[in-house]
Design a protein around this motif. Structure first.
Motif, PDB file in Angstrom:
ATOM      1  N   LYS A   1       0.847  -1.189   0.000  1.00 32.70           N
ATOM      2  CA  LYS A   1       0.000   0.000   0.000  1.00 32.70           C
ATOM      3  C   LYS A   1       0.882   1.237   0.000  1.00 32.70           C
ATOM      4  O   LYS A   1       1.805   1.354   0.819  1.00 32.70           O
ATOM      5  CB  LYS A   1      -0.900  -0.012   1.246  1.00 32.70           C
ATOM      6  CG  LYS A   1      -1.576   1.305   1.581  1.00 32.70           C
ATOM      7  CD  LYS A   1      -2.685   1.682   0.603  1.00 32.70           C
ATOM      8  CE  LYS A   1      -3.470   2.902   1.096  1.00 32.70           C
ATOM      9  NZ  LYS A   1      -4.459   3.367   0.095  1.00 32.70           N
ATOM     10  N   VAL A   2       0.631   2.168  -0.916  1.00 29.13           N
ATOM     11  CA  VAL A   2       1.345   3.446  -0.963  1.00 29.13           C
ATOM     12  C   VAL A   2       0.554   4.478  -0.166  1.00 29.13           C
ATOM     13  O   VAL A   2      -0.645   4.665  -0.387  1.00 29.13           O
ATOM     14  CB  VAL A   2       1.550   3.926  -2.407  1.00 29.13           C
ATOM     15  CG1 VAL A   2       2.147   5.337  -2.419  1.00 29.13           C
ATOM     16  CG2 VAL A   2       2.458   2.964  -3.160  1.00 29.13           C
ATOM     17  N   VAL A   3       1.239   5.141   0.765  1.00 31.53           N
ATOM     18  CA  VAL A   3       0.638   6.169   1.608  1.00 31.53           C
ATOM     19  C   VAL A   3       1.447   7.440   1.443  1.00 31.53           C
ATOM     20  O   VAL A   3       2.681   7.391   1.343  1.00 31.53           O
ATOM     21  CB  VAL A   3       0.632   5.740   3.089  1.00 31.53           C
ATOM     22  CG1 VAL A   3       0.029   6.822   3.968  1.00 31.53           C
ATOM     23  CG2 VAL A   3      -0.123   4.426   3.268  1.00 31.53           C
ATOM     24  N   LYS A   4       0.778   8.578   1.407  1.00 28.39           N
ATOM     25  CA  LYS A   4       1.484   9.854   1.309  1.00 28.39           C
ATOM     26  C   LYS A   4       1.469  10.562   2.662  1.00 28.39           C
ATOM     27  O   LYS A   4       0.413  10.752   3.263  1.00 28.39           O
ATOM     28  CB  LYS A   4       0.860  10.736   0.240  1.00 28.39           C
ATOM     29  CG  LYS A   4       1.243  10.341  -1.182  1.00 28.39           C
ATOM     30  CD  LYS A   4       0.936  11.441  -2.173  1.00 28.39           C
ATOM     31  CE  LYS A   4       1.494  11.123  -3.556  1.00 28.39           C
ATOM     32  NZ  LYS A   4       1.266  12.229  -4.504  1.00 28.39           N
ATOM     33  N   PHE A   5       2.654  10.936   3.122  1.00 24.39           N
ATOM     34  CA  PHE A   5       2.803  11.752   4.313  1.00 24.39           C
ATOM     35  C   PHE A   5       3.149  13.155   3.839  1.00 24.39           C
ATOM     36  O   PHE A   5       4.313  13.453   3.539  1.00 24.39           O
ATOM     37  CB  PHE A   5       3.896  11.176   5.214  1.00 24.39           C
ATOM     38  CG  PHE A   5       3.580   9.804   5.750  1.00 24.39           C
ATOM     39  CD1 PHE A   5       2.841   9.664   6.914  1.00 24.39           C
ATOM     40  CD2 PHE A   5       3.989   8.663   5.066  1.00 24.39           C
ATOM     41  CE1 PHE A   5       2.539   8.400   7.408  1.00 24.39           C
ATOM     42  CE2 PHE A   5       3.689   7.405   5.554  1.00 24.39           C
ATOM     43  CZ  PHE A   5       2.953   7.269   6.729  1.00 24.39           C
TER      44      PHE A   5
ATOM     45  N   PRO B   1       5.670  10.156  -0.602  1.00 19.96           N
ATOM     46  CA  PRO B   1       5.068   8.828  -0.682  1.00 19.96           C
ATOM     47  C   PRO B   1       5.961   7.757  -0.045  1.00 19.96           C
ATOM     48  O   PRO B   1       7.180   7.764  -0.209  1.00 19.96           O
ATOM     49  CB  PRO B   1       4.921   8.582  -2.186  1.00 19.96           C
ATOM     50  CG  PRO B   1       5.888   9.506  -2.838  1.00 19.96           C
ATOM     51  CD  PRO B   1       6.216  10.610  -1.886  1.00 19.96           C
ATOM     52  N   VAL B   2       5.321   6.850   0.681  1.00 20.56           N
ATOM     53  CA  VAL B   2       5.996   5.711   1.301  1.00 20.56           C
ATOM     54  C   VAL B   2       5.147   4.478   1.043  1.00 20.56           C
ATOM     55  O   VAL B   2       3.916   4.511   1.178  1.00 20.56           O
ATOM     56  CB  VAL B   2       6.193   5.919   2.816  1.00 20.56           C
ATOM     57  CG1 VAL B   2       6.906   4.712   3.440  1.00 20.56           C
ATOM     58  CG2 VAL B   2       6.975   7.196   3.099  1.00 20.56           C
ATOM     59  N   SER B   3       5.783   3.393   0.667  1.00 24.06           N
ATOM     60  CA  SER B   3       5.077   2.132   0.437  1.00 24.06           C
ATOM     61  C   SER B   3       5.349   1.175   1.591  1.00 24.06           C
ATOM     62  O   SER B   3       6.497   1.013   2.024  1.00 24.06           O
ATOM     63  CB  SER B   3       5.532   1.494  -0.878  1.00 24.06           C
ATOM     64  OG  SER B   3       4.978   0.197  -1.030  1.00 24.06           O
ATOM     65  N   PHE B   4       4.275   0.536   2.079  1.00 25.66           N
ATOM     66  CA  PHE B   4       4.376  -0.485   3.122  1.00 25.66           C
ATOM     67  C   PHE B   4       3.949  -1.823   2.526  1.00 25.66           C
ATOM     68  O   PHE B   4       2.925  -1.906   1.831  1.00 25.66           O
ATOM     69  CB  PHE B   4       3.485  -0.135   4.311  1.00 25.66           C
ATOM     70  CG  PHE B   4       3.872   1.141   5.000  1.00 25.66           C
ATOM     71  CD1 PHE B   4       4.798   1.144   6.033  1.00 25.66           C
ATOM     72  CD2 PHE B   4       3.323   2.351   4.604  1.00 25.66           C
ATOM     73  CE1 PHE B   4       5.161   2.320   6.657  1.00 25.66           C
ATOM     74  CE2 PHE B   4       3.678   3.537   5.228  1.00 25.66           C
ATOM     75  CZ  PHE B   4       4.606   3.517   6.258  1.00 25.66           C
TER      76      PHE B   4
END
Length: 272
Positions: free
Chosen positions: A232-236, A240-243
Motif C-alpha cells: 500500500k502506498v501512503v502519502k505523508f 510517498p511511502v510504500s508499506f
C-alpha cells in the motif's frame, strides 16, 4: 544520500544527468498513489527509491528450532538518457544469525545493474535489459558471507498491461577472487514476479527468489521460495511511502536452510 542529487533526467545530448532535489520533490508530489504503486512494481521504472526489507527466517538449522533475521538496504538508482536508462540496484544485508553460528553484522554486498534501451517519445509494453552482477566480500564475519568476490551477467524482462506488471530478474555469478580456503561460487538466481494493481495505491503480487548453487550437491542445490506480498502506498504530506507485507515457503531448500520467511518492507520514494 550525500549532496543534493536524488534522481535522474535527460538532456538534449542524451547524456546521463542528475535532477536536483527540489525538482525531484515536485515531480513525485504530483504523482498519484496508484501511479507510484505501479512504478514500484516495475524493476525498470526510472524512479529513485530506498526499500528497507526486513526478513524473519523461520525454522533454521538442525531440528528447525531456531531462526535468523535480516535487514536488506536496497536502493534503486536510475540514470536516464535519450536512448536508454541504466538501473543500479545495490543490496546490503545486515544479519542477526543463530545458525550456523551466533553472529551479527554485515553480509556480502550484492550489486546488480542493467541497461534498458528505449527510444525517445515512444513507449513499449515490454522491456528487456542486460548488464552485470557482482557479489563483494564485505561480510563482517566469515559465517555471514562467501569470502569471495564474484561477477557475472544480469538480465531483466518486464511486460506491463493496464492492471498487471510481470516479468523476471535473472543473474549468474562466478567467484573470481577471495579467500582461497573458502569454496568457489557458481550460482544462478531467477526472480519471476506477477503484480496486480489495485485501487487506492494497493497492489498484490506473487514471486519467487529461486536460486541454484552449481557447487553444492544435488540435494542442497535448489532454493525455491514461493509466496506473495500485499503493498500500500501512503502519502505523508507530499512524501510517498510504500508499506508491504509478505510470506514465503521454501518448497525446496538446502539442508538446514530456513523453511519459511515473513517479510516487512518499507520503501521511501523520491522521484522519477
Amino acid at each position: 544520500m550525500p549532496g543534493d542529487v536524488y534522481g535522474a533526467g535527460q538532456d538534449n545530448a542524451g547524456d546521463y544527468v542528475a535532477v536536483s532535489a527540489p525538482l525531484a520533490f515536485a515531480q513525485d508530489a504530483n504523482q498519484s498513489a496508484d501511479d507510484i504503486a505501479r512504478k514500484l512494481a516495475d524493476p525498470g521504472a526510472a524512479m529513485i527509491s530506498i526499500p528497507l526489507q526486513y526478513n524473519y527466517l523461520g525454522e533454521v538449522g538442525p531440528g528447525e528450532n531456531t531462526h535468523n533475521q535480516q535487514l536488506k538496504i536496497q536502493p534503486v538508482i536510475p540514470f536516464v538518457g535519450t536512448n536508454g536508462k541504466f538501473l543500479l540496484r545495490p543490496i546490503l544485508p545486515i544479519q542477526w544469525n543463530h545458525f550456523p553460528s551466533d553472529e551479527n553484522g554485515l553480509g556480502d554486498l550484492f550489486v546488480q545493474g542493467y541497461y534498458i534501451p528505449t527510444h525517445s517519445g515512444t513507449k513499449s509494453a515490454t522491456e528487456f535489459g542486460f548488464g552485470a552482477a557482482a557479489l563483494l566480500d564485505t561480510a563482517s564475519d566469515g559465517s555471514l558471507g562467501t569470502g569471495k568476490y564474484s561477477l557475472g551477467p544480469a538480465f531483466v524482462l518486464i511486460h506491463k498491461t493496464t492492471h498487471w506488471t510481470m516479468g523476471a530478474l535473472a543473474n549468474h555469478i562466478w567467484s573470481v577472487a577471495g579467500d582461497d580456503d573458502r569454496g568457489a561460487v557458481s550460482q544462478t538466481a531467477l526472480q519471476p514476479f506477477f503484480t496486480r494493481q489495485l485501487p487506492d495505491g494497493w497492489s498484490a503480487g506473487i514471486t519467487s527468489e529461486t536460486s541454484y548453487n552449481w557447487k553444492a550437491s544435488s540435494r542442497d542445490a535448489w532454493t525455491i521460495p514461493l509466496g506473495g506480498t500485499v503493498s500500500k502506498v501512503v502519502k505523508f504530506g507530499n512524501r510517498p511511502v510504500s508499506f508491504s507485507l509478505g510470506a514465503f515457503y521454501n518448497v525446496d531448500r538446502p539442508e538446514f536452510a530456513n523453511r519459511w520467511t515473513a517479510r516487512l518492507q518499507v520503501t521511501f520514494v523520491f522521484a522519477e
